[in-house]
Design an enzyme around this catalytic site. Structure first.
Site, short mmCIF file in Angstrom:
data_model
loop_
_atom_site.label_atom_id
_atom_site.label_comp_id
_atom_site.label_asym_id
_atom_site.label_seq_id
_atom_site.Cartn_x
_atom_site.Cartn_y
_atom_site.Cartn_z
N ASN A 216 0.85 -1.19 0.00
CA ASN A 216 0.00 0.00 0.00
C ASN A 216 0.89 1.24 0.00
O ASN A 216 2.13 1.14 0.00
CB ASN A 216 -0.98 -0.02 1.18
N GLU A 219 3.51 1.66 2.89
CA GLU A 219 4.54 0.63 2.75
C GLU A 219 5.47 0.93 1.59
O GLU A 219 6.70 0.74 1.69
CB GLU A 219 3.88 -0.74 2.57
N ASP A 287 -5.89 -7.74 1.85
CA ASP A 287 -5.97 -9.19 1.73
C ASP A 287 -6.96 -9.60 0.65
O ASP A 287 -6.76 -10.59 -0.06
CB ASP A 287 -6.40 -9.80 3.08
#
Length: 342
Positions: A216, A219, A287
């Site tokens: 993301n 990150e 996820d």
């Protein structure tokens, strides 16, 4: 770089193809290595302030337990119809048994789960309260976890389980939440498969040569080492991170700004967000992206097609509070509605 107008033209043209991919989501076999977590939601009604301390007293109403962390990636794949094998660590405790029971009920193979009596099952318990006819609000979160790395014996056991079970799967997913599973022997074993999907919160270069990464925005900023305030910076980071990791593809997920993909040909493509208004909770959306993306890649989809389906899946689960999953029928409906609106 794909413009929004051309993107939607491409999406309309790909509608039938995407439907065909969704129809086949039940075919792939996927091995997921993950930091297995149990999310608990304990809810009660506020009765009064305690005399023992200035804290609320809640009358317990119900407790809900769902997979979290790497376990949520596993659960998302199962809910989309895939045949899923799980590899990870749980403790010898009731939380670990609860997680195993949830997996069993969803048809997930659990032979790769190691029970480590020296560690608790990673558990995040959210305690929420409400007055009569009022909104429920989280009061406190209690985390159970170990800060110690698993023993070398457990690391080697996990690596052996990965090598044993990846022989007949179409992809290996690494769902790394930083809870200790991904020691060097585990990463080395996972990367032996020729289709590896990496979702890690930090230290991307540990997974050299993977098929695709899905960081993301925060990150990606941490990995790139510079801020990403606009699309130009994201484009640069997507290419830099692909080179840094020697990955075939790099996909940065950007929330309400969509996704930016750098594929194996170093081509940049932008996928706009499909839902920017009805966003209630982004917990676990990454996820869901990984689950849909992985199944599409297993079926021979292009990276663009896989990213579109991942983006579509995320646009559904963010409409729900808490960690959520979606289904093939919901994906088909959302795709048709989106194309009808264009």
């Amino acid at each position: 770089m794909t413009t929004p107008a051309s993107f939607f033209d491409d999406l309309r043209s790909a509608q039938t193809r995407l439907h065909q991919l969704l129809d086949r989501f039940v075919e792939p076999k996927v091995l997921v290595v993950g930091d297995l977590t149990l999310d608990e939601f304990l809810t009660g009604q506020v009765e009064r302030i305690s005399r023992e301390a200035p804290v609320l007293i809640l009358r317990h109403e119900f407790t809900r337990q769902i997979p979290g962390g790497g376990a949520n990636a596993i659960y998302n794949l199962a809910k989309l119809g895939a045949k899923v094998k799980a590899v990870g660590i749980i403790g010898k405790d009731v939380q670990g048994e609860a997680l195993r029971d949830i997996f069993a009920a969803a048809g997930i193979e659990t032979a790769g789960i190691v029970v480590d009596p020296s560690r608790p099952t990673v558990t995040k318990t959210r305690i929420a309260g409400h007055a009569r006819q009022s909104v429920t609000q989280q009061v406190v979160r209690v985390d159970r976890k170990s800060d110690d790395s698993p023993s070398l014996e457990v690391q080697l056991q996990l690596a052996a389980l990965i090598r044993e079970q990846q022989q007949d799967v179409d992809a290996v997913v690494c769902s790394d939440y930083g809870e200790g599973v991904f020691a060097p022997p585990v990463i080395e074993a996972a990367l032996q498969h020729d289709r590896t999907i990496i979702d890690t919160q930090k230290d991307l270069p540990r997974y050299q040569g993977a098929t695709i990464f899905t960081p993301n925005l925060p990150e990606a900023e941490a990995a790139a080492g510079y801020p990403l305030p606009d699309t130009a910076a994201v484009e640069r980071a997507t290419q830099d991170l692909r080179r840094l990791t020697q990955a075939q593809n790099m996909l940065i997920t950007r929330g309400d700004e969509g996704m930016t993909l750098c594929d194996r040909h170093n081509t940049l493509q932008h996928i706009p967000a499909f839902n920017r208004t009805d966003v209630f909770d982004v917990t676990g959306a990454g996820d869901t992206v990984v689950a849909a993306l992985t199944l599409a890649l297993c079926l021979g989809a292009t990276e663009w097609e896989a990213a579109v389906l991942g983006n579509l899946a995320a646009s559904i689960v963010v409409r729900q509070f808490g960690t959520a999953t979606t289904s093939i029928d919901e994906l088909k409906t959302a795709l048709d509605n989106l194309c009808a609106e264009l």
